[in-house]
Design an enzyme around this catalytic site. Structure first.
Site, mmCIF file in Angstrom:
data_model
loop_
_atom_site.group_PDB
_atom_site.id
_atom_site.type_symbol
_atom_site.label_atom_id
_atom_site.label_comp_id
_atom_site.label_asym_id
_atom_site.label_seq_id
_atom_site.Cartn_x
_atom_site.Cartn_y
_atom_site.Cartn_z
ATOM 1 N N GLU A 331 15.210 -33.984 -26.103
ATOM 2 C CA GLU A 331 14.555 -33.108 -27.076
ATOM 3 C C GLU A 331 14.611 -33.755 -28.454
ATOM 4 O O GLU A 331 15.690 -34.117 -28.928
ATOM 5 C CB GLU A 331 15.241 -31.747 -27.142
ATOM 6 C CG GLU A 331 14.963 -30.859 -25.954
ATOM 7 C CD GLU A 331 15.399 -29.413 -26.218
ATOM 8 O OE1 GLU A 331 14.819 -28.516 -25.587
ATOM 9 O OE2 GLU A 331 16.308 -29.182 -27.030
ATOM 10 N N CYS A 332 13.467 -33.888 -29.089
ATOM 11 C CA CYS A 332 13.379 -34.348 -30.471
ATOM 12 C C CYS A 332 14.096 -35.689 -30.637
ATOM 13 O O CYS A 332 13.590 -36.711 -30.195
ATOM 14 C CB CYS A 332 13.912 -33.278 -31.415
ATOM 15 S SG CYS A 332 13.315 -33.454 -33.120
ATOM 16 N N GLY A 333 15.277 -35.725 -31.247
ATOM 17 C CA GLY A 333 15.985 -36.986 -31.390
ATOM 18 C C GLY A 333 16.261 -37.651 -30.056
ATOM 19 O O GLY A 333 16.205 -38.881 -29.929
ATOM 20 N N SER A 432 10.155 -34.600 -25.434
ATOM 21 C CA SER A 432 9.179 -34.220 -26.450
ATOM 22 C C SER A 432 9.922 -33.818 -27.711
ATOM 23 O O SER A 432 11.146 -33.649 -27.710
ATOM 24 C CB SER A 432 8.290 -33.073 -25.974
ATOM 25 O OG SER A 432 8.986 -31.847 -26.037
#
Length: 443
Positions: A331-333, A432
């Site tokens: 997720e993200c990072g 994502s």
């Protein structure tokens, strides 16, 4: 025990909600009360500060992204394990996104759901009696909620305080305290908000300083008297279904200064479903444990540690081996680290895991912020193809090259945006910039 509760709200962001919330939590915990913190809206950082201030777990309440049963369960569990719940609002008290009544993401929704009164923090710098007009507007705006009193923040002088109090007397709203403008009450920040609790130097000394300032300036007995017990619908029952499906029975979770953004309610739901969560540290060059059957790379601050991650050979090689036979989600990072490369703030390019073809950059910054609904393009650890998740994005990194991988999901926002592909998937690896909060209810 069944706790009484309060929500610390404000007319706008930047009014001082967080510092006053933490000071109240710490000051009342020092009286021997069992205090629980909660955070309205999507926020990873503030709940960790609440936990440090109170010595008890904190969690989020999000009226847009969470179904009512999940909200009831989180609020009810907190109330059942404390003498007092002090929940911190998000942004302005009524700031929201389009949605059905009570499901807009506003802190006022949580106040209405729980029946907890609101204490309004007002930054009175640059105003005197006019601050009462703002408070009066907040009183009248939403008949579902009750404002029990105000705390004045950034008071310039004794004369200034008298003038503001005159205005509050005119509208009949109690002033529970007044804090002077004081730089020492400010906690250090970085690009996604406060520096994380675990990285804040002398955290407990800072929290004690906040508690001392709050205890000196605010009538704590009046604050306690203002609290009210939860409405039965919020304090009883609640849906026992996990917010998100557990990605495995033994889940390896990256956890250190670069990977820390995972919601408490998500982990609690996985544990309640029987999953075992095993932490490991990429920054310590640790690979995901081979005894696990799924790996989760949360968001965080990999952009601040890109060189160190690129040099963590045991971590990267172990992650690649893990992904050959078991699901990995970022997720993200975490998504950025699963990609081919990450460009840091200085423009230096660092090779990442290469399990996805995306290339990201923190040198090219653009804030992406807001709620999302994501429909999964293929089955994976978060559900079958077609499953819908609610969540949000909050990042400054940008995608330089998306690469050839198919998308992880199709996303929309509450403002009527056209469906757009998001994220990447390849084999058993998905990722994502979308932070999942809960499985969406059927529409």
């Amino acid at each position: 025990m069944t706790a009484a509760g309060l929500i610390i709200g404000a007319p706008r962001s930047g009014s001082g909600k967080t510092t006053i919330t933490l000071g109240l939590q710490r000051a009342l915990a020092r009286r021997g009360l069992t205090v629980r913190g909660l955070k309205c809206g999507p926020d990873y950082i503030d709940p960790a500060f609440h936990a440090a201030a109170t010595g008890a777990p904190s969690a989020n309440l999000d009226s847009y992204a969470m179904p009512p049963g999940l909200l009831a369960r989180i609020a009810g569990e907190a109330a059942a394990q404390a003498d007092l719940v002090i929940a911190e609002g998000s942004m302005g008290l009524f700031d929201a996104v389009p949605g059905p009544a009570g499901r807009t993401g506003a802190g006022a929704d949580i106040a209405a759901m729980t029946g907890w009164p609101v204490i309004l923090v007002i930054d009175v710098s640059g105003a005197a009696q006019s601050a009462a007009a703002v408070a009066l507007g907040c009183q009248a705006y939403d008949p579902r909620i009750r404002i029990a009193g105000v705390i004045l923040n950034k008071v310039a002088s004794a004369r200034h305080e008298r003038l503001v109090r005159q205005g509050m007397e005119r509208i009949g709203l109690p002033v529970l305290g007044a804090l002077p403008r004081e730089a020492s009450l400010i906690l250090p920040e970085r690009h996604l908000g406060l520096v994380q609790a675990g990285e804040t130097a002398d955290l407990h000394a800072r929290l004690d300083g906040l508690a001392d300032a709050v205890a000196a300036a605010i009538d704590l007995d009046a604050v306690l008297a203002a609290a009210a017990t939860s409405q039965p619908t919020a304090a009883e029952g609640g849906d026992a279904t996990p917010a998100l499906p557990a990605p495995g029975r033994r889940v390896a979770i990256a956890r250190d200064a670069a990977f820390s953004f995972i919601y408490p309610h998500v982990e609690a739901g996985w544990r309640a479903a029987g999953a075992e969560l095993i932490s490991f540290s990429p920054l310590a060059d640790e690979a995901p444990p081979d005894t696990c059957d799924a790996c989760w790379l949360p968001g965080g601050y990999p952009e601040l540690h890109a060189g160190r991650i690129a040099g963590a050979g045991r971590f990267l090689d172990g992650l690649r081996r893990f992904a050959e036979a078991r699901p990995v989600h970022g997720e993200c990072g975490g998504y950025m680290v699963l990609g081919a490369s990450l460009i840091d703030a200085d423009g230096a390019t660092h090779a990442m895991a290469g399990l996805l073809s995306v290339e990201t950059s923190f040198a090219k910054r653009k804030m992406n912020l807001g709620y999302r609904r994501a429909v999964l393009e293929a089955g994976g650890p978060l559900g079958p193809a077609g499953a819908t998740l609610t969540g949000h994005e909050f990042h400054y990194a940008s995608i330089v090259t998306q690469g050839e991988d198919p998308p992880f999901a199709t996303v929309t926002d509450p403002h009527g945006s056209a469906p757009a592909p998001a994220g990447s998937r390849r084999g058993l690896v998905t990722g994502s910039f979308f932070h999942a909060i809960a499985t969406a209810e059927p529409v």
